[in-house]
Design an enzyme around this catalytic site. Structure first.
Site, mmCIF file in Angstrom:
data_model
loop_
_atom_site.group_PDB
_atom_site.id
_atom_site.type_symbol
_atom_site.label_atom_id
_atom_site.label_comp_id
_atom_site.label_asym_id
_atom_site.label_seq_id
_atom_site.Cartn_x
_atom_site.Cartn_y
_atom_site.Cartn_z
ATOM 1 N N SER A 62 0.884 -1.088 0.079
ATOM 2 C CA SER A 62 -0.051 -0.183 0.152
ATOM 3 C C SER A 62 0.834 1.288 -0.079
ATOM 4 C CB SER A 62 -0.767 0.025 1.244
ATOM 5 O OG SER A 62 -0.221 -0.148 2.468
ATOM 6 N N ASN B 270 6.956 2.438 3.816
ATOM 7 C CA ASN B 270 8.227 3.287 3.782
ATOM 8 C C ASN B 270 7.794 4.787 2.950
ATOM 9 O OD1 ASN B 270 9.846 1.798 4.945
ATOM 10 N ND2 ASN B 270 10.895 0.821 3.106
ATOM 11 N N HIS C 173 21.393 4.578 4.293
ATOM 12 C CA HIS C 173 21.330 6.051 4.138
ATOM 13 C C HIS C 173 22.171 6.516 5.304
ATOM 14 C CE1 HIS C 173 19.561 10.115 4.857
ATOM 15 N NE2 HIS C 173 18.730 9.916 3.707
ATOM 16 N N HIS D 34 18.340 1.379 3.961
ATOM 17 C CA HIS D 34 17.093 2.251 3.433
ATOM 18 C C HIS D 34 16.586 1.835 2.531
ATOM 19 C CE1 HIS D 34 15.552 6.220 3.117
ATOM 20 N NE2 HIS D 34 15.951 6.670 2.011
ATOM 21 N N ARG E 140 20.739 4.181 -5.798
ATOM 22 C CA ARG E 140 19.762 5.076 -6.033
ATOM 23 C C ARG E 140 20.002 6.594 -5.452
ATOM 24 N NH1 ARG E 140 15.818 7.384 -3.223
ATOM 25 N NH2 ARG E 140 15.699 6.076 -1.397
ATOM 26 N N SER F 249 12.717 7.458 -5.500
ATOM 27 C CA SER F 249 11.836 6.494 -5.106
ATOM 28 C C SER F 249 10.532 6.632 -5.214
ATOM 29 C CB SER F 249 12.257 5.723 -3.702
ATOM 30 O OG SER F 249 12.237 6.566 -2.828
ATOM 31 N N LEU F 250 10.055 7.742 -4.631
ATOM 32 C CA LEU F 250 8.810 8.290 -4.816
ATOM 33 C C LEU F 250 8.297 8.314 -6.297
ATOM 34 C CD1 LEU F 250 7.918 10.734 -1.804
ATOM 35 C CD2 LEU F 250 7.421 8.148 -1.985
ATOM 36 N N ARG G 200 24.872 8.777 -1.939
ATOM 37 C CA ARG G 200 24.711 8.352 -0.566
ATOM 38 C C ARG G 200 25.790 7.236 -0.086
ATOM 39 N NH1 ARG G 200 18.444 7.778 -0.442
ATOM 40 N NH2 ARG G 200 18.341 9.913 -0.023
ATOM 41 N N GLU H 159 19.440 17.485 -2.994
ATOM 42 C CA GLU H 159 19.815 16.213 -2.131
ATOM 43 C C GLU H 159 20.981 15.782 -2.632
ATOM 44 O OE1 GLU H 159 16.885 13.471 -0.200
ATOM 45 O OE2 GLU H 159 15.324 14.942 -0.715
HETATM 46 C C1 SIN Z 1 15.894 11.374 2.600
HETATM 47 O O1 SIN Z 1 14.888 12.037 2.700
HETATM 48 O O2 SIN Z 1 16.979 11.675 2.771
HETATM 49 C C2 SIN Z 1 15.491 10.109 1.891
HETATM 50 C C3 SIN Z 1 14.826 10.472 0.648
HETATM 51 C C4 SIN Z 1 15.235 9.363 -0.222
HETATM 52 O O3 SIN Z 1 15.528 8.253 0.170
HETATM 53 O O4 SIN Z 1 15.376 9.482 -1.441
#
Ligand code: SIN
Length: 517
Positions: free
Chosen positions: A11, A40, A226, A329, A364, A369-370, A272, A112
């Protein structure tokens, strides 16, 4: 039991996106073993990377994605993700999804790790996942059957075709549900590790059941850690978004030394895997690592979730130093799937983190991911809408798994986490991975008859299955690349070669790619 057109397991954003896109034309049923809002996706803080700003373009986003992924990515799928992303996000916004804007009404784009430009949409400061899943849920809740607290324990197979799912309720009742198409969208496997940013439900179930059904899984060695999980009293409290570093925070040790200086040209915003390994090295030396937030403007209002988490857990914010450790993560590997979610098993689809379309390569990039859930959730649904789905006959008796009726001797979840963290963590080597495999193989996880097991025992067998796949894959890959770092094998000489090949492909297509490894 009446058959459905499509059954979706999970979900999160990928599941809800696919369900929403399908529900006006298809009969859709969603199963989640806990609550819809426990995923997640719901926990995601940072946001959604998308080249939506004037002056940005999808090729630049694709380039950053490839650099972070060590050029191990599937190029066509990266192009689809980054180019179609804008279209699908625009559709979401037109349907009423709100992202944060600045005083002039423009999107307040964050930055980011790995991104050379500001392109991260966020909502509610650091509540992007919550805002997005809530929005999607309200769009579809009256149109789709959603069953909570019922666990899919296996796929229902008829020969080599997936024809639905087998579920179990808390009271032990086992039911067969038939469908023309079954979509696995159960997320990754963060719970395999002692420190993780993941929801406690993320135990690798989808990958394990796909494996049992004979689906191809791939790239299982690529697990992202992460860099910054808030840490206190030997435990992890929660995620500190990379967006905090995007707003000026930096990593330091107890001596006040900036640990990312000299490591990578993007310093604290390096991809990362590089940041996580640098922190890991500091911790191995006995150091403590902090995220220094002194230069972050409006920290409480820009990052309300993280601020609240610090306050509730007695972190002294006046010192501006948040103690952090890296933790599991995201799984880059998973069930092999194409851009329409099609797996190697007929009738079975996979989307989101559980799937491996190759978009993320070996690591990644942040906030893809979203986006992956939205783009490939839509694509999977569109593919299914164009397919002639035939609902299987319910007349046949499903072939039940052959297994022992008595519960096997199983380890605890904590034992699995300890083993995985020690031997298949941020840094691995052949000896450790062999020891891990030997440990896992003492348990009878592949020959278990889950019908007699509790939810927890089923999760443990799934965790063992996925751990075994990770250990096997990590042993097979005799090189270091992206998130898969083996102390007994150097960084692959193939990486440079791959970059050359990829850049040539882009040049042949007449699109300019910038950036360097
Ligand atoms: C984060 O906010 O650092 C995680 C975001 C992500 O995993 O893309």
């Amino acid at each position: 039991m009446e058959p459905f057109d499509v059954i979706i397991i999970g979900s999160g954003v990928a599941a809800l996106t696919a369900a929403y896109r399908l529900c006006s034309e298809k009969k859709v049923l969603i199963f989640t073993k806990s609550r819809v809002m426990e995923s997640n996706s719901y926990l995601a803080q940072g946001g959604i990377a998308v080249a939506i700003n004037e002056g940005d373009d999808w090729v630049a986003h694709a380039d950053d994605t490839l650099v972070a992924g060590s050029f191990y990515n599937h190029i066509d799928n990266v192009n689809k993700l980054t180019s179609e992303g804008k279209r699908y996000i625009t559709m979401l916004i037109e349907n009423g999804m709100n992202f944060d804007r600045n005083a002039t009404g423009q999107f307040d784009l964050g930055r980011e790790g790995g991104h050379l430009r500001r392109r991260i949409l966020h909502a509610g400061g650091d509540k992007t996942g919550k805002a997005l899943t809530t929005f999607l849920y309200h769009q579809l809740k009256d149109k789709v059957n959603i069953v909570e607290h019922e666990m899919v324990i296996d796929l229902l197979m008829h020969g080599h075709q997936c024809v639905g799912v087998i579920t179990k309720r808390k009271n032990g009742e086992v039911t067969y549900h038939y469908s023309a198409a079954t979509i696995i969208a159960t997320g990754g496997c963060g719970e395999l590790y002692t420190y993780t940013s993941n929801a406690r439900t993320v135990t690798g179930d989808g990958m394990a059941m796909a494996y049992r059904a004979g689906a191809i899984l791939t790239d299982m060695e690529f697990i992202q850690f992460h860099p910054t999980l808030l840490y206190k009293d030997q435990s992890v409290i929660g995620l500190v978004s990379e967006a905090v570093r995007g707003e000026g925070a930096f990593l330091q040790n107890s001596k006040g030394e900036r640990i990312m200086e000299g490591v990578h040209h993007l310093q604290d915003l390096a991809p990362r895997d590089i940041v996580a390994r640098t922190i890991f090295t500091e911790l191995e030396k006995g150091e403590t690592v902090f995220l220094n937030i002194a230069h972050v403007r409006d920290f409480p209002s820009r990052f309300p979730t993280i601020y609240q988490m610090c306050v509730e857990n007695g972190i002294d914010l006046a010192k501006n130093l948040l103690p952090v450790v890296p933790g599991a993560h995201f799984m880059m590997g998973g069930i092999r799937a194409d851009a329409y979610g099609r797996t190697s098993v007929s009738g079975l689809y996979a989307v989101g983190e559980v799937a491996c379309t190759g978009v993320h390569g070996a690591n990644r990039i942040a906030s893809n991911s979203l986006l992956e859930g939205i783009v490939f959730g839509n694509q999977t649904a569109e593919g299914l809408l164009n397919e002639n789905l035939s609902i299987p006959s319910t007349c046949f008796e499903p072939k039940l798994p052959v297994g022992k009726r008595t519960p096997p001797n199983l380890p605890t979840k904590e034992e699995i986490k300890r083993q995985m963290t020690t031997f298949a963590g941020i840094v691995r080597n052949g000896d450790g991975l062999h020891a891990l495999l030997t440990w896992i193989q003492q348990f009878d996880f592949l020959h278990t008859d889950w019908r007699n097991l509790t939810f927890k025992e089923i999760e443990i067998t799934n965790m063992l299955t996925v751990s075994w796949l990770i250990a096997k894959s990590s042993l097979e890959r005799k090189e270091s690349m992206g998130s898969h770092y083996r102390s007994d094998f150097p960084v692959s000489v193939m990486a440079k070669k791959r970059e050359e090949v990829v850049r040539q492909i882009y040049q042949d297509q007449n699109v300019l790619v910038r950036g360097t490894v």
